[in-house]
Design an enzyme around this catalytic site. Structure first.
Site, short mmCIF file in Angstrom:
data_model
loop_
_atom_site.label_atom_id
_atom_site.label_comp_id
_atom_site.label_asym_id
_atom_site.label_seq_id
_atom_site.Cartn_x
_atom_site.Cartn_y
_atom_site.Cartn_z
N SER A 146 0.85 -1.20 0.00
CA SER A 146 0.00 0.00 0.00
C SER A 146 0.88 1.23 0.00
O SER A 146 1.93 1.26 0.64
CB SER A 146 -0.89 0.01 1.24
OG SER A 146 -1.51 1.28 1.41
N TYR A 159 -2.04 -0.91 10.12
CA TYR A 159 -2.09 -1.26 8.70
C TYR A 159 -0.85 -0.76 7.98
O TYR A 159 -0.22 -1.50 7.21
CB TYR A 159 -3.35 -0.66 8.07
CG TYR A 159 -3.50 -0.95 6.60
CD1 TYR A 159 -3.96 -2.19 6.16
CD2 TYR A 159 -3.19 0.02 5.64
CE1 TYR A 159 -4.11 -2.46 4.81
CE2 TYR A 159 -3.34 -0.25 4.29
CZ TYR A 159 -3.79 -1.47 3.88
OH TYR A 159 -3.94 -1.74 2.54
#
Length: 252
Positions: A146, A159
């Site tokens: 990401s 995350y």
């Protein structure tokens, strides 16, 4: 016309919806045979059946990335169904419902769960697939990271940390698996319009759009081409790399 992934046998995790489903759909269209794995068992079986009804070679398999036994079974079942494996896409991850609090408020149980699934699960999934890739004489592993790990998105630390770890693991895996002609790379999408990002505040979506060189929302289809390239023979001398796909929000 030759298809980019003709005959390739692929395992794609997190394939019940979102990016994983988009990758499975695109891979099948490019000529691959695909096993789609997810903890959302009924959904992944239905999506695989839908692709199969369209004449594609697709199967659905249950997978819990928090369970080492489930991971091993998934890898072996995928190889059995496809007669071997040529590639893996590590797309399965926890992304929903873990943001919105800063590092001072982040619950340790949330941190541990995210690391268990996103980091350990990706490692164990790759480890379980490697014997099958070695048997094939070559292979491709694509880790879906990401761009939050590249710019440090706030109030999402578990995350972000997990995806940063995945990027570091990609480089280490590439070093260790290169002798077996296995390429390991990462793709770092930006904020993409999928089910997992439906909870993200509109202001964060707009922040991304405004900051991109290409000022529009990002769709799953925007990421497909990069993943297919890394799975293909065109990328057989590309390893240990991270390709951000985010419309220029983060530039290398």
């Amino acid at each position: 016309m030759h298809k980019l992934l003709a005959g390739k046998r692929l395992l794609i995790t997190g394939a019940a919806r979102g990016l994983g489903l988009a990758f499975a759909d695109a891979a099948c269209a490019a000529g691959a045979k695909v096993v789609m794995a997810d903890i959302l068992v009924e959904q992944v079986l239905a999506e695989a059946a839908s692709l199969a009804a369209q004449g594609q070679m697709a199967h659905g398999v249950a997978l819990d990335l928090a369970d080492p036994d489930s991971i091993t079974h998934c890898a072996n079942e995928a190889a059995r169904l496809l007669g071997g494996l040529d590639g893996l896409v590590n797309c399965g991850a926890i992304a929903t419902g873990i943001g919105g609090v800063d590092m001072l408020e982040l619950d340790m149980a949330v941190w541990d769960r995210v690391m268990q699934v996103n980091v350990r699960g990706s490692w164990l999934m790759t480890r379980a697939v490697v014997p099958h890739l070695k048997a094939a004489g070559a292979g491709k592993v694509v880790n879906i990271a990401s761009d939050t790990a590249l710019w440090g998105a706030p109030r999402l630390m578990a995350y972000v940390a997990s995806k940063g770890a995945l990027l570091a693991m990609t480089r280490s895996m590439a070093r260790e698996l290169g002798e077996y002609n296995i390429c390991v790379n990462a793709v770092s999408p930006g904020l993409t319009l999928v089910e997992a990002t439906a909870y993200v505040p509109a202001a964060r979506h707009q922040h991304y759009i405004d900051g991109r060189a290409i000022n529009r929302p990002q769709l799953p289809e925007d990421v497909n081409g990069t993943v297919l390239y890394l799975l293909s023979d065109l990328a057989s001398f590309v390893t240990g790399q991270n390709l951000p796909v985010n419309g220029g929000f983060v530039c290398n």
